[in-house]
Write a protein that holds these residues in place. Structure first.
Motif, PDB file in Angstrom:
ATOM      1  N   UNK A 101     -12.649 -22.108 -11.309  1.00 46.45           N
ATOM      2  CA  UNK A 101     -12.553 -21.354 -12.566  1.00 46.45           C
ATOM      3  C   UNK A 101     -13.601 -20.240 -12.634  1.00 46.45           C
ATOM      4  N   UNK A 102     -14.463 -20.175 -11.611  1.00 43.95           N
ATOM      5  CA  UNK A 102     -15.540 -19.198 -11.527  1.00 43.95           C
ATOM      6  C   UNK A 102     -16.572 -19.361 -12.643  1.00 43.95           C
ATOM      7  N   UNK A 103     -16.715 -20.605 -13.130  1.00 42.80           N
ATOM      8  CA  UNK A 103     -17.768 -20.910 -14.096  1.00 42.80           C
ATOM      9  C   UNK A 103     -19.095 -21.021 -13.361  1.00 42.80           C
ATOM     10  N   UNK A 104     -19.037 -21.603 -12.177  1.00 42.03           N
ATOM     11  CA  UNK A 104     -20.205 -21.684 -11.301  1.00 42.03           C
ATOM     12  C   UNK A 104     -19.797 -21.113  -9.952  1.00 42.03           C
ATOM     13  N   UNK A 105     -20.784 -20.727  -9.176  1.00 42.93           N
ATOM     14  CA  UNK A 105     -20.494 -20.307  -7.809  1.00 42.93           C
ATOM     15  C   UNK A 105     -20.230 -21.547  -6.976  1.00 42.93           C
ATOM     16  N   UNK A 106     -20.039 -21.351  -5.707  1.00 37.33           N
ATOM     17  CA  UNK A 106     -19.843 -22.500  -4.821  1.00 37.33           C
ATOM     18  C   UNK A 106     -21.024 -23.442  -4.936  1.00 37.33           C
ATOM     19  N   UNK A 107     -20.729 -24.730  -4.977  1.00 35.26           N
ATOM     20  CA  UNK A 107     -21.810 -25.706  -5.076  1.00 35.26           C
ATOM     21  C   UNK A 107     -22.151 -26.288  -3.717  1.00 35.26           C
ATOM     22  N   UNK A 108     -21.665 -25.659  -2.671  1.00 36.08           N
ATOM     23  CA  UNK A 108     -21.980 -26.115  -1.322  1.00 36.08           C
ATOM     24  C   UNK A 108     -22.982 -25.177  -0.652  1.00 36.08           C
ATOM     25  N   UNK A 109     -24.018 -24.828  -1.402  1.00 36.22           N
ATOM     26  CA  UNK A 109     -25.089 -23.970  -0.895  1.00 36.22           C
ATOM     27  C   UNK A 109     -25.980 -24.827   0.005  1.00 36.22           C
ATOM     28  N   UNK A 110     -25.750 -24.723   1.293  1.00 37.36           N
ATOM     29  CA  UNK A 110     -26.423 -25.611   2.239  1.00 37.36           C
ATOM     30  C   UNK A 110     -27.935 -25.404   2.277  1.00 37.36           C
ATOM     31  N   UNK A 111     -28.396 -24.220   1.950  1.00 33.54           N
ATOM     32  CA  UNK A 111     -29.846 -24.000   1.885  1.00 33.54           C
ATOM     33  C   UNK A 111     -30.457 -24.828   0.750  1.00 33.54           C
ATOM     34  N   UNK A 112     -29.811 -24.824  -0.415  1.00 37.12           N
ATOM     35  CA  UNK A 112     -30.302 -25.632  -1.535  1.00 37.12           C
ATOM     36  C   UNK A 112     -30.187 -27.124  -1.228  1.00 37.12           C
ATOM     37  N   UNK A 113     -29.109 -27.499  -0.576  1.00 32.70           N
ATOM     38  CA  UNK A 113     -28.922 -28.908  -0.215  1.00 32.70           C
ATOM     39  C   UNK A 113     -30.015 -29.341   0.758  1.00 32.70           C
ATOM     40  N   UNK A 114     -30.308 -28.512   1.735  1.00 35.18           N
ATOM     41  CA  UNK A 114     -31.360 -28.833   2.707  1.00 35.18           C
ATOM     42  C   UNK A 114     -32.722 -28.960   2.022  1.00 35.18           C
ATOM     43  N   UNK A 115     -33.018 -28.064   1.096  1.00 36.92           N
ATOM     44  CA  UNK A 115     -34.288 -28.150   0.360  1.00 36.92           C
ATOM     45  C   UNK A 115     -34.382 -29.471  -0.404  1.00 36.92           C
ATOM     46  N   UNK A 116     -33.291 -29.877  -1.018  1.00 37.92           N
ATOM     47  CA  UNK A 116     -33.288 -31.131  -1.771  1.00 37.92           C
ATOM     48  C   UNK A 116     -33.462 -32.320  -0.832  1.00 37.92           C
ATOM     49  N   UNK A 117     -32.803 -32.293   0.310  1.00 33.54           N
ATOM     50  CA  UNK A 117     -32.952 -33.385   1.270  1.00 33.54           C
ATOM     51  C   UNK A 117     -34.386 -33.500   1.765  1.00 33.54           C
ATOM     52  N   UNK A 118     -35.029 -32.372   2.010  1.00 34.47           N
ATOM     53  CA  UNK A 118     -36.435 -32.374   2.432  1.00 34.47           C
ATOM     54  C   UNK A 118     -37.305 -32.986   1.348  1.00 34.47           C
ATOM     55  N   UNK A 119     -37.062 -32.594   0.097  1.00 32.07           N
ATOM     56  CA  UNK A 119     -37.833 -33.125  -1.030  1.00 32.07           C
ATOM     57  C   UNK A 119     -37.609 -34.637  -1.167  1.00 32.07           C
ATOM     58  N   UNK A 120     -36.361 -35.083  -1.014  1.00 29.36           N
ATOM     59  CA  UNK A 120     -36.076 -36.513  -1.112  1.00 29.36           C
ATOM     60  C   UNK A 120     -36.761 -37.297   0.002  1.00 29.36           C
ATOM     61  N   UNK A 121     -36.791 -36.722   1.206  1.00 31.56           N
ATOM     62  CA  UNK A 121     -37.484 -37.375   2.319  1.00 31.56           C
ATOM     63  C   UNK A 121     -38.976 -37.495   2.044  1.00 31.56           C
ATOM     64  N   UNK A 122     -39.564 -36.461   1.425  1.00 34.59           N
ATOM     65  CA  UNK A 122     -40.987 -36.515   1.067  1.00 34.59           C
ATOM     66  C   UNK A 122     -41.241 -37.600   0.031  1.00 34.59           C
ATOM     67  N   UNK A 123     -40.359 -37.704  -0.987  1.00 31.75           N
ATOM     68  CA  UNK A 123     -40.500 -38.762  -2.001  1.00 31.75           C
ATOM     69  C   UNK A 123     -40.444 -40.135  -1.356  1.00 31.75           C
ATOM     70  N   UNK A 124     -39.516 -40.286  -0.411  1.00 31.35           N
ATOM     71  CA  UNK A 124     -39.361 -41.562   0.272  1.00 31.35           C
ATOM     72  C   UNK A 124     -40.610 -41.892   1.087  1.00 31.35           C
TER      73      UNK A 124
END
Length: 95
Positions: free
Chosen positions: A62-85
Motif C-alpha cells: 500500500x506504500x504506507x511503509x517502504x520495504x521492511x526487508x532492509x538487510x542493513x537494518x536487520x544486520x545491525x539489529x542482529x549484531x545488537x542482539x548478539x551483544x545483549x546475549x
C-alpha cells in the motif's frame, strides 16, 4: 477511516497478540498446549509472527511503509542482539 489506518490498527492488534503469545511461553513454556487450543505456545507464536509479517507486506504494498526487508537494518539489529546475549551470558543472566 482510511485503509492505511485500518491496516495500522490491525498491525497494533497483531503485535498485541505476539506479546500475549510470548508471555504465555514465559509463564508456561514453549511446548505447553492450553486446553482450548490445538497448538503449542511455540506454534501460536509462529502464527502470530506470520500475521505481523503479512500485515507488514500489506503496508508495503500500500506504500504506507517502504520495504521492511532492509538487510542493513536487520544486520545491525542482529549484531545488537548478539551483544545483549554476550553481556547477559557474562553477567550470568543467561543459563
Amino acid at each position: 477511516m482510511t485503509k492505511e489506518n485500518l491496516m495500522l490498527i490491525c498491525l497494533a492488534e497483531e503485535c498485541g497478540e505476539v506479546i500475549q503469545a510470548v508471555t504465555k511461553i514465559l509463564r508456561f513454556g514453549l511446548d505447553n498446549k492450553a486446553k482450548e487450543y490445538d497448538d503449542t505456545n511455540r506454534e501460536e507464536l509462529r502464527k502470530e509472527l506470520n500475521d505481523v509479517m503479512a500485515i507488514s507486506i500489506k503496508l508495503t504494498n500500500m506504500e504506507v511503509i517502504g520495504n521492511f526487508d532492509d538487510y542493513e537494518l536487520i544486520e545491525k539489529k542482529l549484531i545488537k542482539l548478539n551483544k545483549y546475549e554476550q553481556v547477559s551470558t557474562e553477567l550470568g543472566i543467561l543459563q
